[in-house]
Design a protein around this motif. Sequence first.
Motif, PDB file in Angstrom:
ATOM      1  N   ARG A 145       0.834  -1.212   0.000  1.00  0.00           N
ATOM      2  CA  ARG A 145       0.000   0.000   0.000  1.00  0.00           C
ATOM      3  C   ARG A 145       0.866   1.259   0.000  1.00  0.00           C
ATOM      4  N   ARG A 146       2.098   1.131   0.482  1.00  0.00           N
ATOM      5  CA  ARG A 146       3.028   2.265   0.486  1.00  0.00           C
ATOM      6  C   ARG A 146       3.986   2.212  -0.705  1.00  0.00           C
ATOM      7  N   GLY A 147       3.707   1.315  -1.640  1.00  0.00           N
ATOM      8  CA  GLY A 147       4.501   1.242  -2.854  1.00  0.00           C
ATOM      9  C   GLY A 147       5.702   0.328  -2.794  1.00  0.00           C
ATOM     10  N   GLY A 148       5.834  -0.458  -1.738  1.00  0.00           N
ATOM     11  CA  GLY A 148       6.973  -1.363  -1.600  1.00  0.00           C
ATOM     12  C   GLY A 148       6.550  -2.812  -1.710  1.00  0.00           C
ATOM     13  N   ILE A 149       7.502  -3.699  -1.562  1.00  0.00           N
ATOM     14  CA  ILE A 149       7.216  -5.128  -1.577  1.00  0.00           C
ATOM     15  C   ILE A 149       8.104  -5.890  -0.598  1.00  0.00           C
ATOM     16  N   PHE A 150       9.317  -5.369  -0.314  1.00  0.00           N
ATOM     17  CA  PHE A 150      10.230  -6.082   0.576  1.00  0.00           C
ATOM     18  C   PHE A 150       9.920  -5.756   2.035  1.00  0.00           C
ATOM     19  N   LEU A 151      10.388  -6.597   2.942  1.00  0.00           N
ATOM     20  CA  LEU A 151       9.915  -6.574   4.323  1.00  0.00           C
ATOM     21  C   LEU A 151      10.380  -5.369   5.124  1.00  0.00           C
ATOM     22  N   ALA A 152      11.631  -4.982   5.000  1.00  0.00           N
ATOM     23  CA  ALA A 152      12.192  -3.987   5.919  1.00  0.00           C
ATOM     24  C   ALA A 152      12.619  -2.692   5.253  1.00  0.00           C
ATOM     25  N   ALA A 153      12.683  -2.689   3.924  1.00  0.00           N
ATOM     26  CA  ALA A 153      13.209  -1.518   3.227  1.00  0.00           C
ATOM     27  C   ALA A 153      12.655  -1.501   1.812  1.00  0.00           C
ATOM     28  N   ASP A 154      13.042  -0.476   1.041  1.00  0.00           N
ATOM     29  CA  ASP A 154      12.648  -0.395  -0.359  1.00  0.00           C
ATOM     30  C   ASP A 154      13.501  -1.292  -1.232  1.00  0.00           C
TER      31      ASP A 154
END
Length: 224
Positions: A145-154
């Motif tokens: 929802r915030r535009g990311g996919i990885f767990l801890a960072a971009d």
Amino acid sequence: MILYDYVLSPSCYKVRLLASLLVAGIDLRPVDFHPGAEHHSPEFRALNPAGTIPVLKDAELVLTESGAILTYLAAVNAHEWLGHDDPEMQARVANWLAFSQRLTASAGAARLHDMLGFSGDIDALRVQATDALRELEAAIHARRRRGGIFLAADRPTIADIACFPYAALAPDGGVSLDSYPSIRLWMRAIRALPGFIEMPGIHRLHEQMPEPGPMPDVVRKESA
């Protein structure tokens, strides 16, 4: 560096995977985990008294926990995989490393039960694995929802590598991934990383069925 390795171990695989992604040279020393139980031999116990795998040996350093091994490989070869840009990101990585142990103790134990005949309350293990996967799904959905996919960072970090194998192999323990679209998309993102390698049960990206997309307009009109 020498990795004491078992090809069917997800914990060993995560070390091999990170080493490949980082182009870090490690020598593999196969351990006859099943059926030979070599990890319980006096020789192996002298190396690791706990009798567990993986084990990484680098000169006089011996590491026996997969999270510590991932941390060491990243620190030596590619510091950005540690996620140390700021204290918050560092804490998120540490949190996911701890969470990965829950996946190991639930989905991993269910897999050992079903595939290698290890003892355990399989119903309880599947419930615990489902709880962990639901938590993982919610976290990845929030990242998306915030535009990311990885767990801890971009970008990918050792947090993703720590959690990936046991999530991907959950069906081997009777826990389906059909209800977790965000997890499936996250796994595809990891499979797409340059240097990704497979293990039995975890295939390369091009061997996966595509995720279903929106229904084409022509199909909707024909169905109306």
